[in-house]
Design an enzyme around this catalytic site. Structure first.
Site, PDB file in Angstrom:
ATOM      1  N   SER A 134       0.837  -1.195   0.000  1.00  0.00           N
ATOM      2  CA  SER A 134       0.000   0.000   0.000  1.00  0.00           C
ATOM      3  C   SER A 134       0.872   1.244   0.000  1.00  0.00           C
ATOM      4  O   SER A 134       2.015   1.225   0.456  1.00  0.00           O
ATOM      5  CB  SER A 134      -0.900  -0.005   1.239  1.00  0.00           C
ATOM      6  OG  SER A 134      -1.454   1.274   1.471  1.00  0.00           O
ATOM      7  N   LYS A 135       0.319   2.349  -0.499  1.00  0.00           N
ATOM      8  CA  LYS A 135       1.072   3.600  -0.500  1.00  0.00           C
ATOM      9  C   LYS A 135       1.359   4.083   0.916  1.00  0.00           C
ATOM     10  O   LYS A 135       2.218   4.946   1.118  1.00  0.00           O
ATOM     11  CB  LYS A 135       0.316   4.677  -1.276  1.00  0.00           C
ATOM     12  CG  LYS A 135      -1.025   5.080  -0.672  1.00  0.00           C
ATOM     13  CD  LYS A 135      -1.704   6.119  -1.544  1.00  0.00           C
ATOM     14  CE  LYS A 135      -3.048   6.556  -0.966  1.00  0.00           C
ATOM     15  NZ  LYS A 135      -3.722   7.550  -1.816  1.00  0.00           N
ATOM     16  N   ARG A 136       0.664   3.517   1.902  1.00  0.00           N
ATOM     17  CA  ARG A 136       0.921   3.879   3.294  1.00  0.00           C
ATOM     18  C   ARG A 136       2.033   3.040   3.923  1.00  0.00           C
ATOM     19  O   ARG A 136       2.483   3.326   5.021  1.00  0.00           O
ATOM     20  CB  ARG A 136      -0.371   3.734   4.115  1.00  0.00           C
ATOM     21  CG  ARG A 136      -1.440   4.756   3.751  1.00  0.00           C
ATOM     22  CD  ARG A 136      -2.727   4.510   4.516  1.00  0.00           C
ATOM     23  NE  ARG A 136      -3.377   3.283   4.071  1.00  0.00           N
ATOM     24  CZ  ARG A 136      -4.182   3.218   3.019  1.00  0.00           C
ATOM     25  NH1 ARG A 136      -4.417   4.282   2.293  1.00  0.00           N
ATOM     26  NH2 ARG A 136      -4.743   2.068   2.685  1.00  0.00           N
TER      27      ARG A 136
END
Length: 509
Positions: free
Chosen positions: A272-274
């Protein structure tokens, strides 16, 4: 092209007619998954001598940032993934920002409605939810049931009189949609699983399933290489391409699709981009080489050979075959990514390696942005000492900072001092200082320094090399890990070396 596999990819196209696109959103972040997609599209286009189109998906104005546009362009240029058409480059199929194409989308929708390929749907969300729940309860498909497909003029007027604002739906064909995915082979979607989907919201706002196929058609995109998360939308988009062809929008050609495997992170979950390690900025800040990062990302689904992991982008372009992309999910391994980057750092010519370290040393205040000739000479002299030891360019700050900082700003790492500059360290430093003080400036060479220290500390004090040279290393570099000690002393110079030994003796006293 005479190769059968190549013909299977190109069909009746000439190689230079290949057109692919990379459509990021200007939200200020490119992830490794985005970059891998851009890389495969770029390599595909370059392999055939075709065109890569950069198209910006900026219709979601709430998420866009002005900096996001600049970041996207700069990031792709830093990576070396240059585009042939798009923002700041131009081309015959612009504009290349979707926010500037709203009139185009409205015109296409009007044509679809006029041709009966799309229709207005007046169902409220409450009505849709109720019918979907009833379908689920009875074990039927819970997608849109086509309620508004064939409304009479009277029914339409009744909805209009109620003040209902319709969405626009595409009229899906009542047949299976079958296509040959370039990565996954033949895929079939049955009509009962493909309800008529929304192209335009009730407020007139065009949605992704409309704008991307419309842009692909008008920009004459021949191949769409994208993530497998978008696979469920593909049959709907194919239906739209066919409808667009029938109403004369675009070239009439449906692009070939290839759905790239997920990039997985820790715990076998999609990255995920997180997640730490997912954003490009982290790799830029740490001093990864663009070619090293791209090499590793290419390995997430593709390989140049079974027994080879390290290759240049030119070699990738020559060998790239979309049919050899693995359809299975690929796991992102930070350690292997760093190892591949380190391998590319070893391949750099020494002058280029020194040049690439300068921005990181300058940002840390170790060197000015434009070093003096003397500073450059010292930096270049360090390359043979550190090029095999560093994995990222940012490591140059800790590795080489001690050579350039003045004595007033030189510090010893507290942890290194606590572990090394204790016990008999003062005796070691005293003996080292006396031995080195006997060397004149003209004798200050790596060989003479090594001979003097070995005679004094190993032969004279009877110490093992670790115990002999550890305190000297910390005194000179401020850290337990540094370039080779004797070479470091020569580069630092006699005066600074003796001063730091004296300062360290003061610390241990």
């Amino acid at each position: 092209m005479t190769d059968r596999a190549e013909n299977d990819v190109l069909g009746d196209l000439e190689p230079n007619e290949v057109r692919v696109r990379f459509p990021p959103s200007p939200t200020g972040l490119l992830t490794v998954g985005n970059i891998r997609s851009a890389l495969f599209n770029w390599a595909f286009a370059r392999h055939y001598g075709g065109k890569l189109v950069l198209r910006i998906e900026d219709t979601d104005t709430a998420r866009n940032t002005e900096e996001g546009y600049r970041y996207t362009y700069d990031a792709l240029r830093w990576l070396g993934l240059n585009w042939d058409e798009g923002p700041e480059v131009g081309g015959d199929f612009g504009p290349y920002l979707q926010s500037e194409r709203m009139d185009i989308y409205a015109d296409v929708v009007a044509k679809l409605l006029a041709a009966g390929k799309a229709y207005h749907c007046y169902c409220s969300q409450e009505e849709l939810d109720q019918r979907r729940e009833a379908a689920r309860t009875s074990g039927q498909h819970s997608g849109y049931d086509g309620h508004c497909r064939n409304l009479t003029p009277e029914q339409v007027q009744a909805y209009v009189d109620e003040g209902r604002r319709p969405v626009v739906r595409l009229r899906m064909p009542d047949r299976p949609i079958v296509f040959d995915d370039l990565v996954r082979g033949e895929i079939t979607f049955l009509p009962e699983n493909l309800g008529d989907y929304v192209l335009v919201r009730a407020n007139g706002y065009p949605l992704y399933p409309l704008v991307n196929p419309v842009d692909d058609a008008l920009m004459e995109i021949t191949h769409v290489l994208r993530g497998e998360d978008l696979l469920p939308s593909t049959p709907r988009q194919i239906a739209l391409y066919e409808a667009l062809a029938e109403i004369g929008v675009g070239s009439g050609r449906t692009p070939r699709f290839g759905h790239l495997p997920f990039v997985m992170g820790e715990g076998n979950k999609r990255l995920s981009k997180r997640d730490k390690g997912s954003g490009l900025s982290e790799y830029v800040e740490r001093g990864f080489l663009p070619e090293g990062l791209l090499n590793y990302l290419a390995l997430l689904g593709w390989s140049i050979a079974e027994d080879r992991d390290v290759f240049t982008m030119a070699e990738m372009v020559e060998a790239f075959d979309i049919r050899k992309v693995n359809s299975n999910s690929a796991r992102f391994d930070p350690k292997k990514c760093e190892a591949i980057n380190a391998a590319h750092m070893r391949l750099l010519p020494q002058d280029e390696f020194a040049k690439r370290m300068i921005p990181f040393l300058a940002q840390a205040g170790v060197l000015p942005a434009e070093p003096s000739e003397d500073q450059l000479a010292v930096l270049k002299a360090t390359v043979p000492l550190v090029q095999e030891r560093m994995n990222t360019l940012s490591e140059s700050v800790d590795m080489l900072g001690f050579l350039f900082v003045d004595d007033a700003n030189f510090t010893v790492d507290p942890d290194a001092a606590a572990k090394v500059l204790t016990g008999d360290a003062d005796a070691v430093l005293d003996a080292a200082a006396k031995a080195l003080a006997n060397l004149a400036d003209t004798e200050w060479t790596t060989e003479a320094i090594e001979a003097a220290l070995r005679a004094s500390l190993i032969d004279g004090l009877g110490l093992k090399p670790k115990n002999a040279f550890g305190p000297v290393r910390v005194a000179i570099s401020g850290r337990r890990i540094s370039p080779p000690l004797f070479e470091s002393l020569e580069l630092l110079g006699r005066e600074k070396s003796l001063h730091r030994l004296e300062q360290a003796r003061t610390t241990t006293s």
